[in-house]
Design an enzyme around this catalytic site. Structure first.
Site, short mmCIF file in Angstrom:
data_model
loop_
_atom_site.label_atom_id
_atom_site.label_comp_id
_atom_site.label_asym_id
_atom_site.label_seq_id
_atom_site.Cartn_x
_atom_site.Cartn_y
_atom_site.Cartn_z
N LYS A 86 -28.73 -90.20 62.74
CA LYS A 86 -28.66 -89.77 61.07
C LYS A 86 -27.53 -89.61 61.55
O LYS A 86 -27.68 -88.18 62.77
CB LYS A 86 -29.72 -89.70 61.36
O1 G3P Z 1 -34.82 -86.99 54.93
C1 G3P Z 1 -34.17 -86.84 53.83
C2 G3P Z 1 -34.89 -87.00 52.86
O2 G3P Z 1 -35.49 -87.52 52.65
C3 G3P Z 1 -35.05 -85.00 52.71
O3 G3P Z 1 -35.88 -85.09 51.19
O4 G3P Z 1 -37.72 -83.89 50.33
O5 G3P Z 1 -36.25 -83.11 52.37
O6 G3P Z 1 -34.89 -83.53 49.22
P1 G3P Z 1 -35.86 -83.37 50.42
#
Ligand code: G3P
Length: 220
Positions: A86
Site C-alpha cells: 500500500k
Molecule cells: O485503510 C484506509 C482507510 O480505510 C482509513 O479509514 O476511517 O481512518 O478514515 P479512516
C-alpha cells in the site's frame, strides 16, 4: 462487490474469515498502532494476517522517497504471496508504484481523494485504487459523490492491467450500499461495520417468530 476488513486485529480477521465472506484485508500504520504493534513485530504480524486470509492483504509503506518505498515494498512483498503493497498517492509514491509494478508487485494506492489522483494511480500501475469516503464526510463534503466520480472516471479507460477500486474510509452501511451501486469492486470496512452489514431488524424479528412457532411444533 467483495468485502475486505480494514483492520490489523487478528481476532476480527479470524472471525470474518470464518463467515466465508472475507476476500481481503487492508491495514495502515494507524490500524497497526491501534493493536499495540511494534516495529520489530510488523512483518510477523502481516504474515499472521496473510495466513488467515485467502486474498490480498495490504501492508503500507512509510517512506517518503521512491527508493525507500520500493525497498520497503520489496521486503513487504516477500512476506507472503498475497501481500499487496500500500503506497500513498504522491509523486514519489507514483514513481515507486511504477517500479514495484514493473517488478510484478501489486500495489494498492491509498489516500485517493480526487479523480486525477485515482487516474494517475492506475496509470502508474496500481492494481488497486483506494478512494476514501468518510474523511470527506468528516470535513462536510459528500464522500460518496467523490467516490462515484472516481469510479466513473476509472471505468472510462483501459489501463492495460486490472484495476480494482477499494472503497475505503467506510463508516456505515449506507457507504457500502452506495459504493456497491456505483460499481466499486471492493469495500474495506471496520469489523463493527461488517457486523452491521449482516444484520436487519426484520431478520431478527423473522427469526424470533420462526423459533416461537417451532416451539409450538415441538409441543404439539
Ligand atoms: O485503510 C484506509 C482507510 O480505510 C482509513 O479509514 O476511517 O481512518 O478514515 P479512516
Amino acid at each position: 462487490m467483495k468485502f475486505f476488513l480494514d483492520t490489523a486485529n487478528i481476532r476480527d480477521i479470524e472471525e470474518a474469515a470464518s463467515w466465508g465472506v472475507l476476500a481481503g484485508v487492508t491495514t495502515n500504520p494507524t490500524l497497526y498502532a491501534r493493536e499495540g504493534g511494534t516495529l520489530a513485530d510488523f512483518h510477523a504480524h502481516i504474515e499472521r494476517i496473510c495466513a488467515i486470509v485467502d486474498g490480498p492483504v495490504s501492508a503500507e509503506t512509510v517512506g517518503l522517497k521512491r527508493a525507500e518505498i520500493v525497498a520497503e515494498g520489496v521486503e513487504l512483498a516477500a512476506i507472503a504471496p498475497n501481500v499487496v503493497v500500500k503506497v500513498p498517492v504522491m509523486p514519489e509514491g507514483l514513481a515507486a508504484t511504477k517500479a514495484l509494478a514493473e517488478k510484478g508487485i501489486a500495489v494498492n494506492m491509498t489516500l485517493c481523494f480526487t479523480v486525477p489522483q485515482a487516474l494517475m494511480a492506475a496509470r502508474a500501475g496500481a492494481r488497486y485504487v483506494s478512494p476514501f469516503i468518510g474523511r470527506f464526510d468528516d470535513i462536510s463534503e459528500d464522500g460518496l459523490e467523490h467516490l462515484g466520480n472516481m469510479v466513473a472516471a476509472l471505468n472510462n479507460y483501459d489501463f492495460g492491467h486490472d484495476v480494482e477500486v477499494i472503497a475505503a474510509s467506510v463508516r456505515h452501511n449506507q457507504h457500502v450500499v452506495a459504493a456497491a451501486l456505483m460499481g466499486a469492486d471492493i469495500a474495506t470496512v471496520p469489523f463493527n461495520v461488517l457486523e452491521k452489514l449482516v444484520k436487519h431488524p426484520l431478520t431478527d424479528r423473522g427469526l424470533e417468530s420462526f423459533l416461537a412457532d417451532w416451539e409450538k411444533v415441538k409441543n404439539a
